[in-house]
Design a protein around this motif. Structure first.
Motif, mmCIF file in Angstrom:
data_model
loop_
_atom_site.group_PDB
_atom_site.id
_atom_site.type_symbol
_atom_site.label_atom_id
_atom_site.label_comp_id
_atom_site.label_asym_id
_atom_site.label_seq_id
_atom_site.Cartn_x
_atom_site.Cartn_y
_atom_site.Cartn_z
ATOM 1 N N ASN A 64 0.829 -1.208 0.000
ATOM 2 C CA ASN A 64 0.000 0.000 0.000
ATOM 3 C C ASN A 64 0.859 1.252 0.000
ATOM 4 N N ALA A 65 1.907 1.261 0.804
ATOM 5 C CA ALA A 65 2.803 2.414 0.870
ATOM 6 C C ALA A 65 3.446 2.653 -0.492
ATOM 7 N N TYR A 66 3.908 1.603 -1.126
ATOM 8 C CA TYR A 66 4.564 1.696 -2.430
ATOM 9 C C TYR A 66 3.595 2.210 -3.491
ATOM 10 N N MET A 67 2.417 1.596 -3.571
ATOM 11 C CA MET A 67 1.441 1.967 -4.593
ATOM 12 C C MET A 67 0.905 3.378 -4.376
ATOM 13 N N THR A 68 0.657 3.763 -3.131
ATOM 14 C CA THR A 68 0.177 5.114 -2.844
ATOM 15 C C THR A 68 1.225 6.144 -3.237
ATOM 16 N N GLY A 69 2.482 5.862 -2.931
ATOM 17 C CA GLY A 69 3.563 6.765 -3.305
ATOM 18 C C GLY A 69 3.685 6.926 -4.809
ATOM 19 N N LEU A 70 3.589 5.816 -5.538
ATOM 20 C CA LEU A 70 3.665 5.886 -6.998
ATOM 21 C C LEU A 70 2.472 6.645 -7.580
ATOM 22 N N TYR A 71 1.290 6.415 -7.017
ATOM 23 C CA TYR A 71 0.106 7.140 -7.471
ATOM 24 C C TYR A 71 0.292 8.640 -7.262
ATOM 25 N N MET A 72 0.789 9.031 -6.095
ATOM 26 C CA MET A 72 1.002 10.441 -5.802
ATOM 27 C C MET A 72 2.053 11.045 -6.745
ATOM 28 N N LEU A 73 3.096 10.287 -7.035
ATOM 29 C CA LEU A 73 4.153 10.751 -7.928
ATOM 30 C C LEU A 73 3.619 10.980 -9.340
ATOM 31 N N VAL A 74 2.846 10.029 -9.869
ATOM 32 C CA VAL A 74 2.271 10.166 -11.204
ATOM 33 C C VAL A 74 1.262 11.315 -11.234
ATOM 34 N N SER A 75 0.459 11.440 -10.186
ATOM 35 C CA SER A 75 -0.518 12.521 -10.106
ATOM 36 C C SER A 75 0.174 13.887 -10.123
#
Length: 103
Positions: A64-75
């Motif tokens: 979850n931490a990894y995916m949330t971070g990647l989502y925030m980065l792409v956003s």
């Protein structure tokens, strides 16, 4: 399950990448938090493994931490107006008499 090497943390409400930190900001000195749960992150910047962020305590699920971070980065990337190029996608449809094609 293999441990994920999370390259993304949050500091002062903004995304930060592990590669943007200096050696003086290693460990808890980075003042970063997990993008998913908000618990403290530490910058693991040793000489053996790839540099990454990790919970300094128990923390949340690392996926979850990894995916949330990647989502925030792409956003953040897209919000800044940068283009996102994706590979060509090929779709195959199988039609029969019950699935008419309409223009």
């Amino acid at each position: 399950m293999a441990q994920l090497n999370n390259p993304v943390g949050v500091r002062n409400g903004k995304i930060i990448l592990i590669e943007d930190l200096t050696e003086n900001e290693r460990g808890n000195k980075c003042n970063c938090i997990c993008p998913s749960c908000g618990d403290p992150f530490e910058a693991r910047m040793g000489n053996v493994r790839v540099h990454h962020f990790a919970h300094s305590g128990e923390g949340c699920d690392e996926v979850n931490a990894y995916m949330t971070g990647l989502y925030m980065l792409v956003s953040e990337y897209l919000s800044a107006g940068y283009p996102l190029y994706l590979p060509t996608l090929a779709l195959k449809f199988i039609c029969n008499s019950y699935s008419p094609i309409t223009p």
